[in-house]
Motif scaffolding. Structure first.
Motif, PDB file in Angstrom:
ATOM      1  N   MET A   1       0.837  -1.196   0.000  1.00  0.00           N
ATOM      2  CA  MET A   1       0.000   0.000   0.000  1.00  0.00           C
ATOM      3  C   MET A   1       0.871   1.244   0.000  1.00  0.00           C
ATOM      4  N   ILE A   2       0.495   2.243  -0.785  1.00  0.00           N
ATOM      5  CA  ILE A   2       1.228   3.501  -0.830  1.00  0.00           C
ATOM      6  C   ILE A   2       0.706   4.419   0.265  1.00  0.00           C
ATOM      7  N   VAL A   3       1.611   4.926   1.085  1.00  0.00           N
ATOM      8  CA  VAL A   3       1.245   5.772   2.217  1.00  0.00           C
ATOM      9  C   VAL A   3       2.144   7.004   2.246  1.00  0.00           C
ATOM     10  N   PRO A   4       1.714   8.064   2.928  1.00  0.00           N
ATOM     11  CA  PRO A   4       2.583   9.234   3.073  1.00  0.00           C
ATOM     12  C   PRO A   4       3.691   8.955   4.077  1.00  0.00           C
ATOM     13  N   THR A   5       4.775   9.690   3.967  1.00  0.00           N
ATOM     14  CA  THR A   5       5.806   9.603   4.990  1.00  0.00           C
ATOM     15  C   THR A   5       5.236  10.092   6.315  1.00  0.00           C
ATOM     16  N   GLY A  21       3.538  -4.568   4.484  1.00  0.00           N
ATOM     17  CA  GLY A  21       4.579  -3.666   4.035  1.00  0.00           C
ATOM     18  C   GLY A  21       3.983  -2.420   3.404  1.00  0.00           C
ATOM     19  N   ILE A  22       4.804  -1.435   3.133  1.00  0.00           N
ATOM     20  CA  ILE A  22       4.318  -0.164   2.591  1.00  0.00           C
ATOM     21  C   ILE A  22       5.273   0.384   1.547  1.00  0.00           C
ATOM     22  N   CYS A  23       4.756   1.295   0.762  1.00  0.00           N
ATOM     23  CA  CYS A  23       5.562   2.063  -0.180  1.00  0.00           C
ATOM     24  C   CYS A  23       5.315   3.533   0.139  1.00  0.00           C
ATOM     25  N   VAL A  24       6.346   4.262   0.494  1.00  0.00           N
ATOM     26  CA  VAL A  24       6.204   5.658   0.912  1.00  0.00           C
ATOM     27  C   VAL A  24       6.193   6.568  -0.316  1.00  0.00           C
ATOM     28  N   GLU A  25       5.161   7.406  -0.393  1.00  0.00           N
ATOM     29  CA  GLU A  25       5.014   8.332  -1.521  1.00  0.00           C
ATOM     30  C   GLU A  25       5.983   9.498  -1.371  1.00  0.00           C
ATOM     31  N   GLN A  26       6.948   9.586  -2.294  1.00  0.00           N
ATOM     32  CA  GLN A  26       7.936  10.668  -2.227  1.00  0.00           C
ATOM     33  C   GLN A  26       7.706  11.750  -3.276  1.00  0.00           C
ATOM     34  N   TRP A  27       6.707  11.556  -4.149  1.00  0.00           N
ATOM     35  CA  TRP A  27       6.476  12.503  -5.234  1.00  0.00           C
ATOM     36  C   TRP A  27       5.246  13.376  -5.014  1.00  0.00           C
ATOM     37  N   ARG A 131       8.652  -4.977   4.217  1.00  0.00           N
ATOM     38  CA  ARG A 131       9.013  -4.396   2.925  1.00  0.00           C
ATOM     39  C   ARG A 131       8.658  -2.916   2.963  1.00  0.00           C
ATOM     40  N   ILE A 132       9.667  -2.068   2.939  1.00  0.00           N
ATOM     41  CA  ILE A 132       9.440  -0.619   2.934  1.00  0.00           C
ATOM     42  C   ILE A 132      10.306  -0.011   1.836  1.00  0.00           C
ATOM     43  N   HIS A 133       9.691   0.663   0.898  1.00  0.00           N
ATOM     44  CA  HIS A 133      10.439   1.343  -0.139  1.00  0.00           C
ATOM     45  C   HIS A 133       9.697   2.605  -0.536  1.00  0.00           C
ATOM     46  N   ARG A 134      10.269   3.373  -1.445  1.00  0.00           N
ATOM     47  CA  ARG A 134       9.661   4.625  -1.895  1.00  0.00           C
ATOM     48  C   ARG A 134       9.089   4.460  -3.302  1.00  0.00           C
ATOM     49  N   THR A 135       8.121   5.305  -3.622  1.00  0.00           N
ATOM     50  CA  THR A 135       7.482   5.212  -4.924  1.00  0.00           C
ATOM     51  C   THR A 135       8.462   5.535  -6.047  1.00  0.00           C
ATOM     52  N   PHE A 136       8.250   4.866  -7.177  1.00  0.00           N
ATOM     53  CA  PHE A 136       9.074   5.095  -8.370  1.00  0.00           C
ATOM     54  C   PHE A 136       8.675   6.406  -9.043  1.00  0.00           C
ATOM     55  N   SER A 137       7.376   6.660  -9.081  1.00  0.00           N
ATOM     56  CA  SER A 137       6.808   7.922  -9.551  1.00  0.00           C
ATOM     57  C   SER A 137       5.515   8.112  -8.774  1.00  0.00           C
ATOM     58  N   GLY A 139       2.246   7.799  -7.149  1.00  0.00           N
ATOM     59  CA  GLY A 139       1.225   6.770  -7.131  1.00  0.00           C
ATOM     60  C   GLY A 139       1.656   5.428  -7.675  1.00  0.00           C
ATOM     61  N   CYS A 140       2.937   5.264  -7.969  1.00  0.00           N
ATOM     62  CA  CYS A 140       3.426   4.014  -8.562  1.00  0.00           C
ATOM     63  C   CYS A 140       4.519   3.401  -7.685  1.00  0.00           C
ATOM     64  N   ALA A 141       4.266   2.198  -7.210  1.00  0.00           N
ATOM     65  CA  ALA A 141       5.242   1.539  -6.351  1.00  0.00           C
ATOM     66  C   ALA A 141       6.448   1.037  -7.143  1.00  0.00           C
ATOM     67  N   ARG A 142       6.227   0.660  -8.394  1.00  0.00           N
ATOM     68  CA  ARG A 142       7.299   0.138  -9.238  1.00  0.00           C
ATOM     69  C   ARG A 142       7.162   0.725 -10.641  1.00  0.00           C
ATOM     70  N   GLU A 143       8.231   0.652 -11.385  1.00  0.00           N
ATOM     71  CA  GLU A 143       8.199   1.116 -12.778  1.00  0.00           C
ATOM     72  C   GLU A 143       7.164   0.311 -13.557  1.00  0.00           C
ATOM     73  N   GLY A 144       6.298   1.006 -14.256  1.00  0.00           N
ATOM     74  CA  GLY A 144       5.281   0.338 -15.039  1.00  0.00           C
ATOM     75  C   GLY A 144       3.947   0.184 -14.333  1.00  0.00           C
ATOM     76  N   ASP A 145       3.911   0.456 -13.035  1.00  0.00           N
ATOM     77  CA  ASP A 145       2.638   0.375 -12.306  1.00  0.00           C
ATOM     78  C   ASP A 145       1.681   1.458 -12.785  1.00  0.00           C
ATOM     79  N   LEU A 146       0.392   1.166 -12.653  1.00  0.00           N
ATOM     80  CA  LEU A 146      -0.605   2.205 -12.887  1.00  0.00           C
ATOM     81  C   LEU A 146      -0.709   3.071 -11.637  1.00  0.00           C
TER      82      LEU A 146
END
Length: 220
Positions: A1-5, A21-27, A131-137, A139-146
């Motif tokens: 899930m994408i969440v704010p820092t 796990g989470i994906c932190v929105e950096q954009w 699993r904790i990482h930052r968004t690629f762009s 709203g997108c956790a990985r390259e190519g995600d919608l």
């Protein structure tokens, strides 16, 4: 899930970390007066809000990844003293204080990096390895995600509850130093759970996750 820092995130934030796990929105654009730069802890007077001052990027960027922490007001010392005053008599503060103190004595440049350092330290002490990482762009956790739908992004941006059902957290109380003065306070910063419950923190988080999952299943 994408969440704010988040600065010393609320307990619901960590329940979600534990679940998947989470994906932190950096954009995203920086949002004032949210968990991005403030947290709530317990105190003799009840909930106490700690807010970190930030500085806008010189180039006019509004992206949260570019926001820096301000040195205004010696806030690091003030926040650390607030933690000492609030949790100095808690069962596990003495055990964990040497893990947190250095983070408040060092100079930190970016808001996102400081929040991440604190979150990683909390995960380490709770003994979880999510699993904790930052968004690629955006709203997108990985390259190519919608991208995440705008409605979901807005829901995450309000900052306080990762779960819509915050009462799931309230239904799993734990020991708090000042509960005899103002009752149990749900969904405070994760450090409230850690300083009060120590190694049992992960068990409380697991119970909260199970309770939340059960309530969500009933709704569905």
């Amino acid at each position: 899930m994408i969440v704010p820092t988040a600065y010393l995130p609320p307990i619901t934030y960590f329940v979600h970390i534990l679940r998947e796990g989470i994906c932190v929105e950096q954009w995203e654009s920086y949002v004032k007066q949210t968990l991005r730069n403030r947290c709530e802890i317990d105190s003799p007077q009840g909930r106490l809000r700690l807010t970190m001052p930030v500085e806008k990027p010189d180039d006019g960027s509004r992206l949260i990844r570019d926001f820096r922490l301000s040195n205004h007001g010696n806030w690091q010392h003030q926040h650390w003293q607030a933690l000492v005053s609030s949790y100095g008599n808690s069962p596990f503060f003495e055990y964990y204080q040497d893990d947190f103190r250095p983070l408040y004595e060092q100079k930190h440049v970016f808001l996102l990096d400081f929040n991440e350092s604190l979150m990683q330290k909390c995960c380490e002490l709770i003994d979880i390895f999510p699993r904790i990482h930052r968004t690629f762009s955006f709203g997108c956790a990985r390259e190519g995600d919608l991208p995440v739908p705008a409605a979901q992004t807005a829901k995450l941006s309000d900052g306080i509850a990762v779960f819509e059902q915050t009462h799931a957290v309230a239904s799993v109380p734990y020991y708090q130093v000042f509960a005899s003065q103002h009752g149990f306070l749900p969904n405070l910063s994760i450090v409230d759970l850690l300083f009060n419950m120590g190694p049992e923190s992960v068990l409380i988080l697991q119970r909260m996750a199970e309770t939340a999952d059960a309530e969500i299943a009933q709704i569905q």
